[in-house]
Design an enzyme around this catalytic site. Sequence first.
Site, PDB file in Angstrom:
ATOM      1  N   GLY A  82       0.738  -1.074   0.018  1.00 21.87           N
ATOM      2  CA  GLY A  82       0.064   0.025  -0.190  1.00 21.87           C
ATOM      3  C   GLY A  82       0.887   1.322   0.087  1.00 21.87           C
ATOM      4  O   GLY A  82       1.861   1.407  -0.488  1.00 21.87           O
ATOM      5  N   ASP A 105      -5.864  -8.054  -6.793  1.00 19.31           N
ATOM      6  CA  ASP A 105      -5.505  -7.859  -5.158  1.00 19.31           C
ATOM      7  C   ASP A 105      -4.294  -6.981  -5.176  1.00 19.31           C
ATOM      8  O   ASP A 105      -3.207  -7.069  -5.839  1.00 19.31           O
ATOM      9  CB  ASP A 105      -4.957  -9.278  -4.685  1.00 19.31           C
ATOM     10  CG  ASP A 105      -6.107 -10.277  -4.501  1.00 19.31           C
ATOM     11  OD1 ASP A 105      -7.284  -9.551  -4.153  1.00 19.31           O
ATOM     12  OD2 ASP A 105      -5.862 -11.431  -4.499  1.00 19.31           O
ATOM     13  N   LEU A 106      -4.389  -5.741  -4.402  1.00 18.27           N
ATOM     14  CA  LEU A 106      -3.417  -4.724  -4.133  1.00 18.27           C
ATOM     15  C   LEU A 106      -2.351  -5.244  -3.909  1.00 18.27           C
ATOM     16  O   LEU A 106      -1.808  -6.120  -2.816  1.00 18.27           O
ATOM     17  CB  LEU A 106      -3.793  -3.796  -3.050  1.00 18.27           C
ATOM     18  CG  LEU A 106      -2.936  -2.443  -3.306  1.00 18.27           C
ATOM     19  CD1 LEU A 106      -2.633  -1.775  -4.713  1.00 18.27           C
ATOM     20  CD2 LEU A 106      -3.276  -1.525  -2.030  1.00 18.27           C
ATOM     21  N   ASP A 107      -1.167  -5.108  -4.814  1.00 17.73           N
ATOM     22  CA  ASP A 107       0.440  -5.451  -4.578  1.00 17.73           C
ATOM     23  C   ASP A 107       0.623  -6.954  -4.214  1.00 17.73           C
ATOM     24  O   ASP A 107       1.366  -7.504  -3.668  1.00 17.73           O
ATOM     25  CB  ASP A 107       0.913  -4.652  -3.470  1.00 17.73           C
ATOM     26  CG  ASP A 107       0.877  -3.046  -3.542  1.00 17.73           C
ATOM     27  OD1 ASP A 107       1.100  -2.886  -4.799  1.00 17.73           O
ATOM     28  OD2 ASP A 107       0.815  -2.342  -2.633  1.00 17.73           O
ATOM     29  N   ALA A 108      -0.469  -7.843  -4.549  1.00 13.58           N
ATOM     30  CA  ALA A 108      -0.255  -9.269  -4.554  1.00 13.58           C
ATOM     31  C   ALA A 108      -0.036  -9.982  -5.677  1.00 13.58           C
ATOM     32  O   ALA A 108      -0.199 -11.540  -5.773  1.00 13.58           O
ATOM     33  CB  ALA A 108      -1.441  -9.699  -3.607  1.00 13.58           C
TER      34      ALA A 108
END
Lengths: 289, 289, 289, 289
Positions: free
Chosen positions: C206, C231-234
């Site tokens: 994030g 999926d954020l940063d995943a």
Amino acid sequence: MLTLGCPDTTGIVAKISTFLADEGGWIVEAAYHSDADTGWFFTRQAVRADSIAVSLDELRARFAARVASELGPATEWQLSSSDQPKDIVVLVSREGHCLHDLVGRIRTGELNARIAAVIGNHTDLEDFATRLDIPFQHVPFPAAGTDPDGAGRAAAFARVAELTDVHSPAAVVLARFMQVLPPGLCTAWAGRAINIHHSFLPSFVGARPYHQAFARGVKLIGATCHYVTADLDAGPIIEQDVIRVDHSDAIADMVRQGRDIEKLVLARGLRWHLEDRVLVHGRKTVVFS
Amino acid sequence: MLTLGCPDTTGIVAKISTFLADEGGWIVEAAYHSDADTGWFFTRQAVRADSIAVSLDELRARFAARVASELGPATEWQLSSSDQPKDIVVLVSREGHCLHDLVGRIRTGELNARIAAVIGNHTDLEDFATRLDIPFQHVPFPAAGTDPDGAGRAAAFARVAELTDVHSPAAVVLARFMQVLPPGLCTAWAGRAINIHHSFLPSFVGARPYHQAFARGVKLIGATCHYVTADLDAGPIIEQDVIRVDHSDAIADMVRQGRDIEKLVLARGLRWHLEDRVLVHGRKTVVFS
Amino acid sequence: MLTLGCPDTTGIVAKISTFLADEGGWIVEAAYHSDADTGWFFTRQAVRADSIAVSLDELRARFAARVASELGPATEWQLSSSDQPKDIVVLVSREGHCLHDLVGRIRTGELNARIAAVIGNHTDLEDFATRLDIPFQHVPFPAAGTDPDGAGRAAAFARVAELTDVHSPAAVVLARFMQVLPPGLCTAWAGRAINIHHSFLPSFVGARPYHQAFARGVKLIGATCHYVTADLDAGPIIEQDVIRVDHSDAIADMVRQGRDIEKLVLARGLRWHLEDRVLVHGRKTVVFS
Amino acid sequence: MLTLGCPDTTGIVAKISTFLADEGGWIVEAAYHSDADTGWFFTRQAVRADSIAVSLDELRARFAARVASELGPATEWQLSSSDQPKDIVVLVSREGHCLHDLVGRIRTGELNARIAAVIGNHTDLEDFATRLDIPFQHVPFPAAGTDPDGAGRAAAFARVAELTDVHSPAAVVLARFMQVLPPGLCTAWAGRAINIHHSFLPSFVGARPYHQAFARGVKLIGATCHYVTADLDAGPIIEQDVIRVDHSDAIADMVRQGRDIEKLVLARGLRWHLEDRVLVHGRKTVVFS
């Protein structure tokens, strides 16, 4: 910004810190080094300009009278202001990666510098420089075998010196320049001429270091940023780094990966130089990074 | 475990993989390398033993007949089983860090090896070895200046060879042994004698490399694991690594930090050697790590 | 260039290599990976174009008939030519270091790509791009708090998509773009949208990762190049690297040093992607660097 | 050895260095850090014992009167002698690599420490320890599911504490101990209990970090040495490092390579702790390496 080197003895830090405290100096960053081998003491102190009431000249006079005079005649020191960007001159040949990188770092504000001129013995990088409003000067050098007495090369270097010295640059950066500086320029630019050599010195001095590295079968390749002296690739080292290679890397792969290390190492070395973080003593450097 | 090197041409992989598929071989790990520089092809294939119906000898015979014979007389190959720990002999002097490290790795099962003997020209490490049930042999070497014709040194090396060769070791490890192997032993142990040199070769060949590194002012120090040849510190390099140092590191600090790199580099190189991951070709190695 | 992934079984390499040998293919570079965890097999083979007599389309048809059909319906494969530079689109915000770096690498020929467009939600980088003849498009995004229902942001992303998709780019590079892609674009650009995140994921997901790193007191900071998913940063990680920091590094120092890692990691990841060296399987990547 | 932390203001260095100069102190090594974030000042000064005329107790009294009293009540400082080896206690489970490594470093003299006891909840390492004359104590812990109210575990920890505290150790080293310390021991051993966690924190807190790393597909794995606090794996970090992995590394490969990093990181962190190089402030450390 205060930098100082002198013979080591007890009480030096006390003298300097008492002087700065008396002047109201707010020390933002301080570094010290006592070299047991040479018996020399080094320090760099960054003081907030607005914490000092007197002018820079007056501060210098007071420091000379109250501190430097007591530390002996061998003491070397410098008090300077770091608010203005410093002028640099960049010498290049055909490969652009180091120039591209320095220009990017100046545009982002990482390097507090101004490129007063790019001087190339080829014109490959003229387009890039001029599009970005950086003055580019072409100084052709004689081709191999066409200059038996060296007069052409000497004339070319005289022209390079002329185009450089008009700017009184804080650094002359050999950004993969590929020409060996003549002794006269090594002397004239002592402590200011910074070279990036594409090997982990002292391995692979001289020409074609990636070819030498490939032939030897090393498992890491590197780059070295150093001050230029009359001894080829033997000047005081400012910074070095390496990257891993293996049997699957051909020379072209080494060249490509090596460029990343050259850029990083040159950028670090140049920044430290411009921020007065490098103190030279004999063949070695003290780097307060 | 199959390792093979031969002149490169089309269809080699097809021949080998078809052979292994025909024998039912389940390939667990396969690596290939085509060296454009020398025109040589290398491969290493790890096959599950229980996927092959025939004995190792029978498999060798079939491979010789069906594959190797078609790849030309220069082909070098080896088919071996990796289930038994291999015997090694470790030559030491006074410094124990490499021996301590190898013993620890064997105890944890990381190195599939058995130390058949530790041979030291000093007795400093005898206590450590014998407490852990590792046979220690002391072979004194003549002190400097006391052996003008080299007869004492030759006799000592003869004794070392005798104590070593009785074990037919898969590796003779010079773990900071500090004595230069005579040419005869370099030949006898070719491809099996592994040295750890405490510099990033080819920098700082020979004695006292940390002192050389300190004097030159390098910003990284390293270690090199290589096969021993008659050319001092010039054998094929298996592995190298480095660690960062700076002006505040005295020689003793370099020595301390360098030991960590020596241990790591030797352990990696020795493991790869024992697992048949290193193929030597000329002055260089292919390492399928 | 052949890339292939399929369920693992014996004989796959034999099938592929026999096929290529029959077509006369000279394999310049070959890499294989059997993933024990998922039971999947991956390979990438670089074949000299002039060693194949038939057209690329014909080769594809033959491969489909003779090889792929035998490896089962789950098999994913691709046969492509690598001679043309690939188009990419670069999304930026205000920070220029990644764009500067990519432009430099394209100018030196290291990246075989053409920047079809730079799209910025600010105009800070317009001058740099246009001076170097790279088309720059400004797509303003609503300021924080001025777009409660998200309609402004959705419209801006629609415009970004329109300006991007017209080029059918091989990669959409989020070069410190600082805006989270909506799920629709994550799907539309699946396997092509590449982000550089300024932390060593999964640490510090994030916003403001350097601030998070400073607060935690970590001793290394890093950067991660990954495919963008909803999926954020995943998303699947392509490449990561780190650099050492210590207590003397303020957040600004971390930002400066982190930029060097961001540039390196993005450049490596993008090059591997453009050279078909990255095979995605589930949440992970196989990278044949 | 003097270490000191206090609220930052002008003149601190002057006060300390003037005091040491007045006592005749020859400063061998000095480090300073002003933390802009917290407004705190830290220093560590190593002074040659033979340059000071008075006893350590008298020096402490003079420092308290002349320096510490002027720096305010929040000041924390310590004056100690570094000539004696310090006692440490090592808590282990079944894996021996960290214990092997520490023992080796003590034998070579790198760590100026004495292992007063090894306490294991299994007996796997008893043979190694006792052969080398290191006292080993076995304290069994209840198996999972057999201790519903935690009484068995509490009793085991009480026994561990008893066996540890009798030595008043300078450090309690959790060398892959695999049991979470109860809050009472975290408090009792605050600033002395040192853990090695086998991930690059804050990634992969808790159990089986290599499995977590494998599942996420990271390209680097690491280890973290930190002081133990009641928050699991969240104490002040002393040292971290990483090593590169790729898709070909199975979990067992990560475990093997990770061990090398664990050993290095723990050894560095412990050495710095024992040499009074680590100053804790809040959740973070200042490390004068």
